[in-house]
Scaffold this motif. Structure first.
Motif, PDB file in Angstrom:
ATOM      1  N   UNK A 240       0.816  -1.217   0.000  1.00 55.32           N
ATOM      2  CA  UNK A 240       0.000   0.000   0.000  1.00 55.32           C
ATOM      3  C   UNK A 240       0.849   1.266   0.000  1.00 55.32           C
ATOM      4  N   UNK A 241       2.127   1.162   0.338  1.00 59.48           N
ATOM      5  CA  UNK A 241       2.969   2.351   0.421  1.00 59.48           C
ATOM      6  C   UNK A 241       4.053   2.411  -0.651  1.00 59.48           C
ATOM      7  N   UNK A 242       4.402   1.259  -1.223  1.00 62.86           N
ATOM      8  CA  UNK A 242       5.473   1.242  -2.228  1.00 62.86           C
ATOM      9  C   UNK A 242       5.172   2.194  -3.358  1.00 62.86           C
ATOM     10  N   UNK A 243       6.057   3.142  -3.577  1.00 66.85           N
ATOM     11  CA  UNK A 243       5.919   4.052  -4.710  1.00 66.85           C
ATOM     12  C   UNK A 243       4.784   5.045  -4.589  1.00 66.85           C
ATOM     13  N   UNK A 244       4.154   5.177  -3.424  1.00 65.73           N
ATOM     14  CA  UNK A 244       3.015   6.090  -3.273  1.00 65.73           C
ATOM     15  C   UNK A 244       3.449   7.316  -2.479  1.00 65.73           C
ATOM     16  N   UNK A 245       3.733   8.430  -3.195  1.00 65.28           N
ATOM     17  CA  UNK A 245       4.300   9.589  -2.523  1.00 65.28           C
ATOM     18  C   UNK A 245       3.289  10.319  -1.648  1.00 65.28           C
ATOM     19  N   UNK A 246       1.998  10.238  -1.965  1.00 74.24           N
ATOM     20  CA  UNK A 246       0.998  10.979  -1.203  1.00 74.24           C
ATOM     21  C   UNK A 246       0.493  10.266   0.035  1.00 74.24           C
ATOM     22  N   UNK A 247       0.878   9.022   0.228  1.00 74.33           N
ATOM     23  CA  UNK A 247       0.337   8.238   1.339  1.00 74.33           C
ATOM     24  C   UNK A 247       1.055   8.580   2.636  1.00 74.33           C
ATOM     25  N   UNK A 248       0.259   8.998   3.638  1.00 74.15           N
ATOM     26  CA  UNK A 248       0.828   9.311   4.945  1.00 74.15           C
ATOM     27  C   UNK A 248       0.310   8.396   6.031  1.00 74.15           C
ATOM     28  N   UNK A 249      -0.705   7.584   5.692  1.00 79.27           N
ATOM     29  CA  UNK A 249      -1.327   6.753   6.728  1.00 79.27           C
ATOM     30  C   UNK A 249      -1.774   5.421   6.142  1.00 79.27           C
ATOM     31  N   UNK A 250      -1.530   4.353   6.900  1.00 81.20           N
ATOM     32  CA  UNK A 250      -2.041   3.022   6.557  1.00 81.20           C
ATOM     33  C   UNK A 250      -2.739   2.486   7.796  1.00 81.20           C
ATOM     34  N   UNK A 251      -3.999   2.069   7.655  1.00 75.85           N
ATOM     35  CA  UNK A 251      -4.732   1.479   8.778  1.00 75.85           C
ATOM     36  C   UNK A 251      -5.172   0.078   8.382  1.00 75.85           C
ATOM     37  N   UNK A 252      -5.148  -0.850   9.338  1.00 75.13           N
ATOM     38  CA  UNK A 252      -5.488  -2.232   8.983  1.00 75.13           C
ATOM     39  C   UNK A 252      -6.222  -2.935  10.111  1.00 75.13           C
ATOM     40  N   UNK A 253      -6.935  -3.989   9.733  1.00 78.22           N
ATOM     41  CA  UNK A 253      -7.618  -4.880  10.661  1.00 78.22           C
ATOM     42  C   UNK A 253      -7.322  -6.313  10.248  1.00 78.22           C
ATOM     43  N   UNK A 254      -7.025  -7.162  11.232  1.00 81.23           N
ATOM     44  CA  UNK A 254      -6.855  -8.596  10.974  1.00 81.23           C
ATOM     45  C   UNK A 254      -7.818  -9.352  11.873  1.00 81.23           C
ATOM     46  N   UNK A 255      -8.671 -10.194  11.301  1.00 82.94           N
ATOM     47  CA  UNK A 255      -9.572 -11.046  12.077  1.00 82.94           C
ATOM     48  C   UNK A 255      -8.924 -12.404  12.261  1.00 82.94           C
ATOM     49  N   UNK A 256      -9.037 -12.944  13.473  1.00 82.25           N
ATOM     50  CA  UNK A 256      -8.351 -14.175  13.839  1.00 82.25           C
ATOM     51  C   UNK A 256      -9.356 -15.154  14.440  1.00 82.25           C
ATOM     52  N   UNK A 257      -9.176 -16.455  14.239  1.00 84.59           N
ATOM     53  CA  UNK A 257     -10.043 -17.462  14.868  1.00 84.59           C
ATOM     54  C   UNK A 257      -9.737 -17.485  16.353  1.00 84.59           C
ATOM     55  N   UNK A 258     -10.710 -17.073  17.177  1.00 84.19           N
ATOM     56  CA  UNK A 258     -10.484 -16.968  18.619  1.00 84.19           C
ATOM     57  C   UNK A 258     -10.255 -18.325  19.237  1.00 84.19           C
ATOM     58  N   UNK A 259      -9.317 -18.382  20.158  1.00 81.58           N
ATOM     59  CA  UNK A 259      -8.990 -19.665  20.785  1.00 81.58           C
ATOM     60  C   UNK A 259     -10.089 -20.142  21.722  1.00 81.58           C
ATOM     61  N   UNK A 260     -10.895 -19.204  22.231  1.00 81.68           N
ATOM     62  CA  UNK A 260     -11.952 -19.628  23.146  1.00 81.68           C
ATOM     63  C   UNK A 260     -13.299 -19.731  22.452  1.00 81.68           C
ATOM     64  N   UNK A 261     -13.327 -19.479  21.140  1.00 80.04           N
ATOM     65  CA  UNK A 261     -14.614 -19.394  20.445  1.00 80.04           C
ATOM     66  C   UNK A 261     -15.224 -20.750  20.169  1.00 80.04           C
ATOM     67  N   UNK A 262     -14.383 -21.766  20.078  1.00 79.25           N
ATOM     68  CA  UNK A 262     -14.896 -23.072  19.667  1.00 79.25           C
ATOM     69  C   UNK A 262     -15.164 -23.926  20.895  1.00 79.25           C
ATOM     70  N   UNK A 263     -16.322 -24.598  20.949  1.00 81.14           N
ATOM     71  CA  UNK A 263     -16.678 -25.366  22.139  1.00 81.14           C
ATOM     72  C   UNK A 263     -15.809 -26.604  22.280  1.00 81.14           C
ATOM     73  N   UNK A 264     -15.670 -27.090  23.528  1.00 86.78           N
ATOM     74  CA  UNK A 264     -14.912 -28.317  23.768  1.00 86.78           C
ATOM     75  C   UNK A 264     -15.704 -29.492  23.211  1.00 86.78           C
ATOM     76  N   UNK A 265     -15.043 -30.498  22.656  1.00 81.93           N
ATOM     77  CA  UNK A 265     -15.766 -31.669  22.168  1.00 81.93           C
ATOM     78  C   UNK A 265     -16.454 -32.394  23.310  1.00 81.93           C
TER      79      UNK A 265
END
Lengths: 179, 86
Positions: free
Chosen positions: A24-49
């Motif tokens: 998102x920043x390579x070669x982009x002279x006007x870019x001053x900000x990058x914002x991101x979100x990563x969603x992850x599989x929660x370790x407590x989200x899945x029930x015990x068998x």
């Protein structure tokens, strides 16, 4: 400000967050900000068998091929125009994912931080209720489909009018057009 | 009119991933809601999977829509539960 860089991918394999942000920043002279979100599989989200069980917990993601890519791309352009973003990258995984694995990346770039924060958040709020993916949780022999949440519809409604937006949790029968 | 119907998630588990239908709607009654009602009349499995209790959503030609969306020959119509991506 036209969107100069838009990348949308729906894929089974993992992604490199750092490499994606660099793009998102390579070669982009006007870019001053990058914002991101990563969603992850929660370790407590899945029930015990129910009883022991050799199979690990997993999340399975199904999608509507064609519509996922086209709808996310259309929304990326809408958000980019509204917040004057320079670039948008969205990657969403499908298939079987284990606890702790990355599910989704939404990353945007712009000249200034407020546009980047808001563009990223709105695109993620949209994706939660409008992008055609469905999650199924597996724990040993047990599995069940994840339910949609009304709170996700409320989150998208905060942004005002959304093109083609239809309330998710209510479905066709409890339909209320957003906002 | 020929319609290509697709199903996803819990609906797909009950009805299969897709079916081609030859539908003859009443004049002025060719919307997504009309198609869904007609599909429900085709079998008990359809009625159970597509019934109102599931709060299903729909898309026509890969765009989200509501029950009032009109349909024409050759449309692709998908029915699915509320989405849960992200």
């Amino acid at each position: 400000m036209a969107l100069t860089h838009c990348h949308v991918a729906v894929q089974p394999h993992d992604f490199d967050v750092s490499a994606e942000l660099d793009r998102l920043t390579q070669g982009r002279t006007g870019v001053g900000a990058v914002a991101s979100f990563v969603g992850v599989v929660r370790r407590d989200a899945l029930p015990a068998p129910a009883q022991g069980g050799a199979a690990p917990h997993a999340l399975e993601l199904e999608h509507y091929p064609g519509m996922t890519e086209s709808s996310i791309t259309a929304m990326a352009h809408h958000v980019a125009e509204r917040f004057e973003l320079d670039g948008v990258r969205v990657i969403h995984r499908i298939g079987r994912l284990m606890q702790g694995e990355r599910i989704v990346l939404v990353a945007v770039s712009s000249p200034h931080r407020r546009a980047a924060f808001e563009g990223c958040e709105m695109l993620m709020d949209w994706l939660k209720t409008q992008a055609p993916f469905w999650k199924k949780e597996h724990a040993g022999q047990d599995s069940h489909w994840v339910d949609a949440r009304e709170s996700d519809d409320d989150a998208l409604a905060r942004w005002g009018e959304v093109p083609g937006g239809v309330r998710n949790a209510g479905g066709l029968d409890g339909r209320r057009t957003l906002p | 009119m020929k319609i290509h119907v697709k199903y996803f998630a819990r609906v797909r588990e009950r009805l299969g991933s897709d079916q081609q239908v030859d539908w003859a709607p009443e004049p002025g009654a060719a919307t997504v809601g009309d198609l869904r009602q007609w599909l429900c009349s085709q079998s008990p499995q359809h009625a159970e999977a597509l019934g109102p209790s599931h709060c299903l959503r729909a898309a026509v030609d890969q765009r989200m829509c509501d029950d009032d969306e009109p349909l024409s020959e050759g449309a692709e119509v998908a029915f699915f539960p509320p989405v849960t991506g992200g």
